[in-house]
Design a protein around this motif. Structure first.
Motif: not given
Length: 325
Positions: A5-12, A87-92, A170-175
């Motif tokens: 619930s605290q991880v509101s976004y991921f960074t690609l 900025v390469h972020t995406v909401s959870a 942190i996600i080491n991908k483009v999606y």
């Protein structure tokens, strides 16, 4: 420790700092998306509008093309936005929605190909009983079953991944990728790992077993049957085998990246390989089936010919009006 619930976004992190080249990448990706949508929509419309194509094989093809539109829509708009973004972020929630779309696409693609191999087996090995054993109600049931089972299976997968306590974003991908999210967990992931492995084994083994069985029977009939039977098998099975090989290669690349250390591979190559299973099947399958299946090819040629005649007629009318003036 952070929970989900605290991880509101991921960074690609797989996106490169390409500077002005990002506009070139955007143009290329946009072009690919337009080609995929145009080709798949064209064949869906051709199959739906022409009553002569309301046969089991073409209905399964229609399901395949709809799934390719669905999977492409789960990737390309997101990819285009990320390419232009600094900025390469995406909401959870959006990340899990993308995981749902891409994973259901993968399950559906393999299930559709398996059902199509069963249809070819009945058409070639049991031609006298084909329409009885592959009735319109059975076709509808098989299509509905492949879609429902895929959606149900991935819904369960997401329901296990979404509540996990995560120690990073942190996600080491483009999606977004479920395996990458699970690796970020600092809580127990035993249930996720067991369900993921068993689910992958079940869908892969059941589909591959059916495909192998049907093609063994088809080969047996081809060797013992007439020349006409062999020609029919080659004309309808060649695009199916090419589609299967294309998707299998992409799935292998993706699985290898998820299950092994690929840090020694250049980042650009890793990115291209991770996108192969999402881009190449929707791009090449309409061409494979459109060019190899005679009925679809004839109808598409007719549509193009009629369109060209209309354009030529309008051009001549315009030229005649200019000359009169």
């Amino acid at each position: 420790m952070m929970n989900s619930s605290q991880v509101s976004y991921f960074t690609l992190t797989a996106y490169l700092d390409s500077g002005a080249l990002k506009y070139l990448y955007f143009t290329v990706v946009m072009f690919l998306y337009i080609v995929i949508v145009t080709a798949n929509v064209l064949l869906i419309v051709v199959i739906c509008v022409n009553r002569s194509l309301h046969e089991p094989m073409y209905m399964f093809l229609c399901s395949l093309f709809v799934n390719e539109l669905y999977g492409s829509t789960g990737l390309f708009p997101f990819l285009l936005l990320q390419i232009l973004s600094d900025v390469h972020t995406v909401s959870a929630p959006l990340c899990f929605l993308q995981i749902f779309c891409l994973y259901t696409y993968a399950n559906l693609q393999l299930s559709n190909l398996a059902v199509m191999s069963y249809d070819r087996y009945l058409a070639i090995c049991c031609p006298l009983h084909y329409h009885t054993r592959m009735s319109s109600s059975k076709v509808s049931m098989l299509i509905a079953l492949t879609w429902f089972s895929s959606f149900l299976g991935i819904t369960l997968l997401i329901s296990l991944s979404a509540p996990l306590q995560l120690c990073g974003n942190i996600i080491n991908k483009v999606y977004c990728d479920n395996n990458s999210v699970v690796k970020l967990a600092c809580s127990d992931t035993t249930a996720n790992n067991i369900y993921g492995v068993l689910g992958a084994i079940f869908i892969t083994m059941s589909s591959v077993s059916l495909i192998l069985y049907t093609y063994m029977r088809i080969l047996k009939v081809c060797f013992s049957g007439s020349k006409q039977t062999r020609q029919k098998a080659i004309s309808t099975c060649t695009p199916h085998l090419a589609s299967l090989l294309n998707f299998s290669c992409g799935s292998f690349f993706e699985t290898a990246q998820n299950r092994s250390n690929m840090n020694h591979v250049p980042n650009m190559l890793r990115t291209l390989l991770s996108l192969y299973w999402l881009i190449c099947p929707p791009l090449f399958n309409p061409l494979l089936y459109g060019l190899n299946l005679t009925k679809i090819r004839i109808i598409c040629k007719g549509l193009i010919f009629v369109k060209c005649r209309c354009l030529m007629s309008k051009f001549r009318q315009g030229s005649a009006l200019v000359k009169r003036k």
